[in-house]
Design a protein around this motif. Structure first.
Motif, PDB file in Angstrom:
ATOM      1  N   ARG A 171      42.198  39.303  40.809  1.00 33.90           N
ATOM      2  CA  ARG A 171      41.590  39.104  42.122  1.00 33.90           C
ATOM      3  C   ARG A 171      41.566  40.362  43.215  1.00 33.90           C
ATOM      4  NH1 ARG A 171      39.302  33.909  43.234  1.00 33.90           N
ATOM      5  NH2 ARG A 171      37.997  33.445  41.427  1.00 33.90           N
ATOM      6  N   ARG A 220      45.592  38.173  28.977  1.00 35.86           N
ATOM      7  CA  ARG A 220      45.069  37.562  30.293  1.00 35.86           C
ATOM      8  C   ARG A 220      46.195  37.643  31.500  1.00 35.86           C
ATOM      9  NH1 ARG A 220      44.623  32.733  28.327  1.00 35.86           N
ATOM     10  NH2 ARG A 220      42.330  32.768  27.933  1.00 35.86           N
ATOM     11  N   ARG A 224      45.905  39.401  35.095  1.00 31.59           N
ATOM     12  CA  ARG A 224      46.522  38.647  36.393  1.00 31.59           C
ATOM     13  C   ARG A 224      47.428  39.377  37.223  1.00 31.59           C
ATOM     14  NH1 ARG A 224      46.490  33.141  33.186  1.00 31.59           N
ATOM     15  NH2 ARG A 224      44.564  32.228  33.821  1.00 31.59           N
ATOM     16  N   ALA A 239      38.508  31.456  35.774  1.00 33.52           N
ATOM     17  CA  ALA A 239      38.015  31.476  37.223  1.00 33.52           C
ATOM     18  C   ALA A 239      38.930  31.922  38.205  1.00 33.52           C
ATOM     19  CB  ALA A 239      37.849  29.678  37.625  1.00 33.52           C
ATOM     20  N   ASP A 240      40.087  32.425  37.923  1.00 33.95           N
ATOM     21  CA  ASP A 240      41.188  33.114  38.602  1.00 33.95           C
ATOM     22  C   ASP A 240      41.041  34.584  38.563  1.00 33.95           C
ATOM     23  OD1 ASP A 240      42.211  32.986  36.033  1.00 33.95           O
ATOM     24  OD2 ASP A 240      44.338  32.685  36.805  1.00 33.95           O
ATOM     25  N   LEU A 241      40.074  35.207  37.734  1.00 32.86           N
ATOM     26  CA  LEU A 241      40.084  36.522  37.848  1.00 32.86           C
ATOM     27  C   LEU A 241      38.565  36.771  38.157  1.00 32.86           C
ATOM     28  CD1 LEU A 241      41.406  36.973  34.136  1.00 32.86           C
ATOM     29  CD2 LEU A 241      42.427  37.334  36.281  1.00 32.86           C
ATOM     30  N   ASP A 242      38.473  38.351  38.230  1.00 31.71           N
ATOM     31  CA  ASP A 242      37.246  38.720  38.892  1.00 31.71           C
ATOM     32  C   ASP A 242      36.488  39.486  37.565  1.00 31.71           C
ATOM     33  OD1 ASP A 242      37.092  37.983  41.220  1.00 31.71           O
ATOM     34  OD2 ASP A 242      37.946  39.457  42.211  1.00 31.71           O
TER      35      ASP A 242
END
Length: 289
Positions: A171, A220, A224, A239-242
């Motif tokens: 993100r 992953r 992150r 969902a926590d990555l762009d």
């Protein structure tokens, strides 16, 4: 005078050939290693030739073993199908499935759980590997059914879905802006690797591989931590990555087909039900990241 083959011996032989180890075969068949050895010796006595040889990487088939294995698989499948019909059509028997690392959780985990609960007499084993490795395994007869990812324009097998390959970062991550751009892929044999490298080369974008062969969780984690960029199918991005925006300057990537491959010997109710389950799982709506 007619001579009859013992299906139990043939099943043991096929399992040892698949596992390349009598120890692993004994675990799959719930037999002692001594019993496995005795059954292989008995089968070799029946055919009058050695079927297996040892090498530094484990057991391998002799030419006679390779010839026999090709004939054995349809016999085992036919035996299991006949027993399924005798028992009222209840699906049963061993089924070997291969899936790519990135599709197991988001696409198939729930469906496979339901499949195992609906058919408790099916002995399902799962192999996770890169798509090229899975195609090799099904070609070698070591798995029965595989779902793989292939470039949409050159896909073989039955197409279950089409998805776009996208760049993925942390993100608000800075990794896509670095030069050379750090990249992490799940494995050196990752099916996306050639397309990723070709797109970067065509765009003359400098890059370097910072992590490979660590598995999906390791990749992953690298993304992150904003230590690398990766490339995943859009509907598998957590969902926590762009998904990196097009205006970030990274080259576009091709779409991929998610395809199903089934060995010729994979016949019978157990395999039919698994194929139906996989098709339905891919037909369910999935949220794109």
């Amino acid at each position: 005078m007619a001579r009859n083959l013992d299906i139990a011996l043939l099943r043991t032989f096929a399992t040892v050939a698949d596992q390349r180890s009598m120890t692993r075969a004994s675990e799959r068949l719930h037999l002692t290693q001594g019993a496995i050895s005795q059954q292989i010796a008995r089968l070799e006595g029946m055919v009058g030739d050695a079927l297996l040889l040892r090498d530094p990487r484990g057991l391998r088939l002799t030419p006679a073993g390779e010839r026999l294995l090709r004939r054995v698989r349809p016999l085992i499948a036919a035996n299991d199908e006949i027993w399924s019909e005798i028992e009222g059509g209840v699906a049963s028997g061993p089924v070997r499935l291969g899936l790519p690392f990135d599709l197991v959780g988001p696409c198939f985990a729930s469906a496979l759980k339901d499949y195992c609960e609906a058919f408790p007499r099916i002995d399902l084993s799962l192999t996770c590997a890169s798509s090229p490795d899975l195609l090799d395994l099904i070609g070698e007869g070591r798995i029965d059914i595989a779902v793989v990812e292939e470039e949409a324009g050159s896909a073989s097998g039955e197409t279950l879905a089409i998805d776009r390959l996208v760049w993925v970062s942390a993100r608000a991550g800075q990794a896509p802006l670095r030069s050379p751009m750090p990249i992490s892929l799940v494995a050196e044999t990752c099916v996306f690797r050639p397309a990723v490298l070709a797109a970067l080369a065509q765009a003359e974008r400098a890059s370097r591989m910072v992590f490979e062969n660590g598995g999906l969780d390791a990749t992953r984690t690298m993304v992150r931590m904003d230590m690398a960029v990766s490339a995943w199918l859009a509907t598998t991005v957590p969902a926590d990555l762009d998904i990196v925006a097009p205006d970030a300057g990274l080259p576009p990537l091709p779409s991929y087909a998610i395809t199903l491959h089934r060995a010729d010997s994979a016949r019978g109710a157990a395999f039919d039900e698994l194929v139906r389950t996989l098709r339905e799982a891919m037909a369910r709506p999935r949220l794109a990241a």
